[in-house]
Design an enzyme around this catalytic site. Structure first.
Site, PDB file in Angstrom:
ATOM      1  N   GLY A 236      43.486  17.761 -83.343  1.00  0.00           N
ATOM      2  CA  GLY A 236      44.790  17.888 -83.988  1.00  0.00           C
ATOM      3  C   GLY A 236      45.418  19.223 -83.643  1.00  0.00           C
ATOM      4  O   GLY A 236      46.582  19.303 -83.269  1.00  0.00           O
ATOM      5  N   ALA A 237      44.614  20.275 -83.760  1.00  0.00           N
ATOM      6  CA  ALA A 237      45.092  21.620 -83.470  1.00  0.00           C
ATOM      7  C   ALA A 237      43.885  22.532 -83.297  1.00  0.00           C
ATOM      8  O   ALA A 237      42.765  22.141 -83.583  1.00  0.00           O
ATOM      9  CB  ALA A 237      45.970  22.134 -84.601  1.00  0.00           C
ATOM     10  N   MET A 238      44.140  23.764 -82.812  1.00  0.00           N
ATOM     11  CA  MET A 238      43.039  24.708 -82.585  1.00  0.00           C
ATOM     12  C   MET A 238      43.487  26.105 -82.961  1.00  0.00           C
ATOM     13  O   MET A 238      44.523  26.579 -82.497  1.00  0.00           O
ATOM     14  CB  MET A 238      42.615  24.630 -81.104  1.00  0.00           C
ATOM     15  CG  MET A 238      41.551  25.643 -80.728  1.00  0.00           C
ATOM     16  SD  MET A 238      40.001  25.391 -81.663  1.00  0.00           S
ATOM     17  CE  MET A 238      39.426  27.081 -81.794  1.00  0.00           C
ATOM     18  N   GLU A 239      42.640  26.759 -83.783  1.00  0.00           N
ATOM     19  CA  GLU A 239      43.020  28.010 -84.428  1.00  0.00           C
ATOM     20  C   GLU A 239      42.832  29.247 -83.566  1.00  0.00           C
ATOM     21  O   GLU A 239      42.421  30.293 -84.071  1.00  0.00           O
ATOM     22  CB  GLU A 239      42.230  28.165 -85.720  1.00  0.00           C
ATOM     23  CG  GLU A 239      40.708  28.367 -85.545  1.00  0.00           C
ATOM     24  CD  GLU A 239      39.878  27.095 -85.609  1.00  0.00           C
ATOM     25  OE1 GLU A 239      40.436  26.020 -85.318  1.00  0.00           O
ATOM     26  OE2 GLU A 239      38.687  27.182 -85.940  1.00  0.00           O
ATOM     27  N   ASN A 240      43.157  29.207 -82.260  1.00  0.00           N
ATOM     28  CA  ASN A 240      43.064  30.413 -81.446  1.00  0.00           C
ATOM     29  C   ASN A 240      43.864  31.519 -82.123  1.00  0.00           C
ATOM     30  O   ASN A 240      45.023  31.319 -82.462  1.00  0.00           O
ATOM     31  CB  ASN A 240      43.653  30.158 -80.059  1.00  0.00           C
ATOM     32  CG  ASN A 240      43.220  28.835 -79.484  1.00  0.00           C
ATOM     33  OD1 ASN A 240      42.045  28.616 -79.266  1.00  0.00           O
ATOM     34  ND2 ASN A 240      44.175  27.933 -79.281  1.00  0.00           N
TER      35      ASN A 240
ATOM     36  N   HIS B 240      42.804  29.570 -91.034  1.00  0.00           N
ATOM     37  CA  HIS B 240      41.705  29.963 -90.156  1.00  0.00           C
ATOM     38  C   HIS B 240      41.859  31.381 -89.600  1.00  0.00           C
ATOM     39  O   HIS B 240      40.877  31.952 -89.125  1.00  0.00           O
ATOM     40  CB  HIS B 240      41.665  29.034 -88.937  1.00  0.00           C
ATOM     41  CG  HIS B 240      40.802  27.820 -89.092  1.00  0.00           C
ATOM     42  ND1 HIS B 240      39.531  27.869 -89.594  1.00  0.00           N
ATOM     43  CD2 HIS B 240      41.018  26.525 -88.757  1.00  0.00           C
ATOM     44  CE1 HIS B 240      39.009  26.642 -89.567  1.00  0.00           C
ATOM     45  NE2 HIS B 240      39.900  25.813 -89.075  1.00  0.00           N
TER      46      HIS B 240
ATOM     47  N   HIS C 183      46.414  24.590 -92.410  1.00  0.00           N
ATOM     48  CA  HIS C 183      44.985  24.640 -92.083  1.00  0.00           C
ATOM     49  C   HIS C 183      44.711  25.692 -90.997  1.00  0.00           C
ATOM     50  O   HIS C 183      43.835  26.545 -91.141  1.00  0.00           O
ATOM     51  CB  HIS C 183      44.550  23.248 -91.610  1.00  0.00           C
ATOM     52  CG  HIS C 183      43.122  23.141 -91.215  1.00  0.00           C
ATOM     53  ND1 HIS C 183      42.191  22.554 -92.030  1.00  0.00           N
ATOM     54  CD2 HIS C 183      42.453  23.520 -90.096  1.00  0.00           C
ATOM     55  CE1 HIS C 183      40.998  22.590 -91.435  1.00  0.00           C
ATOM     56  NE2 HIS C 183      41.143  23.159 -90.258  1.00  0.00           N
ATOM     57  N   GLU C 184      45.501  25.640 -89.941  1.00  0.00           N
ATOM     58  CA  GLU C 184      45.259  26.558 -88.813  1.00  0.00           C
ATOM     59  C   GLU C 184      45.575  27.992 -89.199  1.00  0.00           C
ATOM     60  O   GLU C 184      44.865  28.915 -88.795  1.00  0.00           O
ATOM     61  CB  GLU C 184      46.094  26.124 -87.597  1.00  0.00           C
ATOM     62  CG  GLU C 184      45.806  24.703 -87.112  1.00  0.00           C
ATOM     63  CD  GLU C 184      44.340  24.410 -86.878  1.00  0.00           C
ATOM     64  OE1 GLU C 184      43.629  25.300 -86.399  1.00  0.00           O
ATOM     65  OE2 GLU C 184      43.904  23.280 -87.207  1.00  0.00           O
TER      66      GLU C 184
ATOM     67  N   GLU D  19      36.878  25.695 -78.240  1.00  0.00           N
ATOM     68  CA  GLU D  19      35.902  25.342 -79.257  1.00  0.00           C
ATOM     69  C   GLU D  19      35.392  23.919 -78.966  1.00  0.00           C
ATOM     70  O   GLU D  19      36.202  23.066 -78.646  1.00  0.00           O
ATOM     71  CB  GLU D  19      36.514  25.372 -80.655  1.00  0.00           C
ATOM     72  CG  GLU D  19      35.450  25.275 -81.748  1.00  0.00           C
ATOM     73  CD  GLU D  19      36.019  25.331 -83.159  1.00  0.00           C
ATOM     74  OE1 GLU D  19      37.210  25.024 -83.342  1.00  0.00           O
ATOM     75  OE2 GLU D  19      35.262  25.673 -84.071  1.00  0.00           O
TER      76      GLU D  19
HETATM   77 ZN   LIG Z   1      39.928  23.757 -88.652  1.00  0.00          ZN
END
Ligand SMILES: [Zn+2]
Length: 847
Positions: free
Chosen positions: A264-268, A304, A300-301, A130
């Site tokens: 911070g993080a990624m919602e794969n 998603h 949060h992730e 992303e």
């Molecule tokens: Zn997010």
């Protein structure tokens, strides 16, 4: 330039086989893309960048292939596949072979490195796709609306772990010392959610959450830092299945800690990636803020997985749908998990930060036109996340939580496995609420800025009026439909009133003899309030009876009014004297933030006066709390103790606090158990503030040998908190010499640009080395580094900053640079306007 892809050829399925070579930092790939052709074409346009496409063919159901050639459009990040004969409408398969590079820029398919306990270096290959970097991993239709099913196979050395979005379906030998790991088909999803991670990683034992196995992955030796995230992940997953009333859309859920990670993080979907400090934590040694961060990011992730992954925005202008919702849901989940953290109250700090940006002339609407990839990246800002979440909370409170949830369920159910737009969300919420939503919400989503509501007495009634709030004069006006909750104290107790301020003005009858009135009670509204002097006076006399969030908003609004020139700085500082009995952490956060702002504006001759003021405001609260944790006190109180001691020992320059902090830290060096985790960050900050060569060397060593990601971060940022120029110069040197990971270095630079003692040196350094920084740092973090220029508060610096950007090709995307420059303008105007008043006021304070 044309960035969007034509829709004459649409992918439905990708079968991808990738073989990374971690030592050579390259990969080879083959893919078969099933496509639907809707009209005859001789060229197929899709996205690819930094990939070498070696062969391309198209074949139909009969298996007959037609070979094609490739023309790359580097600037537009596209590839045109050219075929000699037209491809008729129907179902076709494209076959491509390609090679690529495992880059070190933390986007696309990239490499991350870490050292083991023996000092040996290891490499991991990971992805961050992303917004628009899947095209660096494999040629694809890299726009969120082109959803497809992904069947992924990774060919890796036998000893390594391979993780992707879905569960492992099969493993087979693939030549000497290699295995081919094939994963189950994914759901229909967007390219930016695809993930591959390959390396020497280990996983926790799976925890079953309903039907879903949940695991944490990390580099060897860090599994003991996983239990807190496992608990947060399991709670969130269960919470959201219930809230959304839809099962988790994947077949397993892996949370992976990657040593080098830009965001911070990624919602794969099914394979969420994190920077280590947002996932791995030692619950017994971390401060409240550090634990809250992990809980927030994990929730949060996981939110998603439905909002973003199952239902996705059509295009990047709608990214707020993803991020605002995930932020809103994160708060809902964490608040349900740890009610004692009072997450909706502490969110006030984030809401106010969004208002800081949204009060600029150079703000933008939450939903905003996006074309180039760089502008997608710039959308990941406070307006998308924090303003977005704030206005959703405002709507939720206006409609009622049950109605709101029913609308969200309707929306997800209607659009699952597909894409949706803001209007679809309003439609679903409107259907659930049986009232039109756009009328209320369009002003908040499609127009920039927010209102200032002025409250004045009008005989026995109140007069409320609205206009746009901006820090600098001028700019377009606006008008909003503002849901207002009014709380008044009358003889028989507290009364509340729900109102909608739709026009410029509204007269509100009040019960006789109201003692005081709070507008925006509960703090859910995304607007500021200005009380006429007699109303403000009454409120200041009733602070102890107000809710903490209302006190927070009162100070936050007053300081914003001071920055905009509607209240004088001495008047504001005088007002802060009413808060010495304050016990709430967010209120102190805004007070301390305002003192630090004043510190950046004044000259060194006024610093002793400001320090005395800080001592006067803070010392009573510290006396009440004491240095030792009290039995039965909350985590928030422990955190507050740390915050207050830190400011007393630095900005307040309090000799006794400095001495005691140094003593305690010296004991901590000998015995780690002595100091309560919330106190330790304060001690570190004070030791840096007062320390020299010896402390610097010790901190540097602690940074390099840290046991936890949190400890590493504390000591790293402490290196920016020393005051001697030669030590600060060494820290600056470390931002580009490879000692600090590129995921952290830009934020260290930002801290150095912001510090009163480091900013001059840092600015000279950045001016000299910005090209190296642009080359080394991940794009998103590099953009945020420049926020540091907002602290260069003097007419001379401002001129220099403007000249610098005026003559260099620095493009940050979106309106980031314009916003930073305007924030600097606001601060310099404040300095011009208030300089004399502050000199008189602070000069008079008795030391
Ligand atoms: Zn997010």
């Amino acid at each position: 330039m044309e960035y969007r892809l034509p829709t004459t050829v649409v992918p439905t399925r990708y079968d991808i086989r990738l073989e990374p070579d971690l030592d050579a930092a390259t990969f080879t790939g083959e893919e078969t893309i099933s496509v639907t052709v809707t009209e005859p074409v001789t060229e197929v346009i899709l996205n690819a960048v930094e990939l070498l496409i070696q062969s391309v063919a198209v074949e139909g159901a009969d298996g007959v292939a037609q070979h094609g050639s490739v023309a790359l459009e580097a600037e537009a990040e596209r590839a045109r596949l050219l075929f000699p004969a037209p491809i008729p409408p129907g179902e076709w398969r494209l076959r491509l072979a390609f090679t690529g590079v495992l880059n070190d820029r933390l986007h696309g398919f990239y490499r991350s490195t870490y050292k083991d306990a023996a000092g040996l270096s290891h490499t991991i290959a990971a992805t961050q796709f992303e917004s628009t970097d899947a095209r660096r991993g494999f040629p694809c239709w890299d726009e969120p609306a082109f959803k497809a099913v992904f069947g992924i196979t990774l060919v890796v050395p036998e000893g390594l772990a391979a993780v992707s979005n879905a569960a492992v379906a099969a493993e087979a030998p693939a030549g000497p010392g290699k295995k081919a790991v094939s994963f189950a088909d994914t759901i229909r999803m967007s390219t930016y959610l695809v993930a591959f991670v390959v390396g020497e990683l280990e996983a926790t034992d799976p925890v079953m959450v309903g039907e879903t196995p949940l695991r944490i992955w990390c580099v060897p030796g860090k599994k003991q830092l996983a239990p807190f995230a496992v608990a947060a992940g399991a709670f969130s997953l269960e919470f959201f299945e219930r809230y959304y009333d839809l099962p988790y859309p994947g077949d397993k859920l892996d949370l992976l800690a990657i040593p080098d990670f830009a965001a911070g993080a990624m919602e794969n979907l099914g394979a969420i990636t994190f920077r280590e400090s947002a996932l791995l934590v030692d619950e017994t040694a971390a401060s409240h803020a550090e634990l809250e961060r992990v809980a927030d990011v994990v929730a949060h992730e996981v939110a998603h997985m439905w909002f973003g992954d199952l239902v996705t925005m059509v295009w990047w202008n709608g990214i707020w749908l993803n991020e605002a919702f995930a932020t809103f849901m994160e708060l809902l989940a964490v608040d349900a998990w740890k009610p004692e953290w009072k997450r909706w109250v502490t969110f006030g700090v984030s809401r106010a930060a969004a208002m800081g940006v949204d009060g600029l002339q150079n703000t933008r609407p939450i939903e905003f036109e996006v074309r180039a990839p760089r502008d997608c990246e710039a959308m990941f800002d406070l307006l998308t996340y924090e303003k977005g979440a704030s206005v959703l909370r405002m709507l939720e409170q206006h409609l009622g939580p049950d109605v709101f949830r029913a609308g969200v369920r309707l929306y997800l159910d209607r659009h699952r496995f597909a894409n949706a737009e803001t209007t679809d969300l309003w439609k679903a919420l409107g259907d659930a609420a049986r009232q039109p939503i756009p009328e209320i919400m369009d002003g908040w989503i499609f127009h920039p800025g927010y209102p200032l509501v002025t409250v004045e007495p009008d005989g026995p009634a109140l007069r409320l009026s609205q206009r746009r709030f901006t820090y600098l004069e001028g700019g377009p006006e606006g008008q909003w439909r503002i849901p207002i909750l009014l709380r008044a104290s009358v003889k028989r107790g507290i009364v509340e009133k729900h109102l909608l301020l739709e026009d410029r003005e509204l007269a509100v009858p009040l019960p006789a003899a109201a003692d005081w009135v709070v507008v925006n009670a509960g703090g859910h509204g995304f607007y500021r309030v200005r009380y006429a002097a007699p109303l403000l006076k009454k409120l200041l006399g009733a602070l102890a009876r107000m809710m903490p969030i209302d006190r927070f908003n009162l100070v936050s609004d007053c300081f914003a009014l001071t920055q905009s020139g509607a209240m004088s700085a001495p008047e504001y500082l005088e007002l802060t004297a009413r808060f010495t009995a304050e016990t709430d952490r967010p209120v102190w956060t805004v007070l301390i933030g305002s003192f630090a702002y004043v510190d950046r504006v004044i000259g060194s001759e006024l610093r002793p006066g400001l320090a005395a003021l800080v001592r006067h405001r803070v010392a009573p609260a510290v006396e009440r709390l004491g240095w030792e944790p009290q039995p039965g006190e909350s985590e928030l109180e422990r955190q507050l103790r740390g915050d207050l001691l830190r400011v007393l020992g630095t900005l307040g320059d309090d000799p006794a606090t400095k001495e005691r902090a140094r003593e305690l830290y010296a004991r901590h060096r000998k015995d780690e158990l002595v100091v309560e985790p919330n106190l330790l960050p304060a001690l570190i900050a004070i030791v840096a503030w007062t320390g020299g060569e010896e402390e610097y060397a010790w901190f540097l060593d602690r940074f390099k040998t840290a046991r936890t990601p949190q400890e590493e971060q504390r000591y790293l940022y402490a290196l920016a908190g020393f005051r001697q120029p030669d030590l600060l110069s060494r820290t600056l040197e470390r931002t580009i010499n490879g000692e600090v990971r590129s995921q952290d270095a830009p934020f260290l630079v930002r801290a150095l640009l912001t510090g009163v003692y480091s900013r001059g040196l840092a600015w000279e350094f950045v001016k000299q080395h910005w090209e190296t920084m642009a080359r080394q740092y991940p794009g998103s973090a590099y953009r945020r580094m420049w926020e540091g220029i907002t602290a260069l508060v003097s007419a001379e610096w401002e001129g220099d900053v403007r000249a610098f950007f005026g003559s260099r090709p620095i493009v940050l995307g979106g309106k980031a640079l314009e916003q930073y420059l305007e924030q600097l303008r606001v601060a310099v105007s404040f300095q011009d306007r208030e300089g004399q008043g502050l000199a008189t006021y602070l000069g008079r304070i008795r030391r």
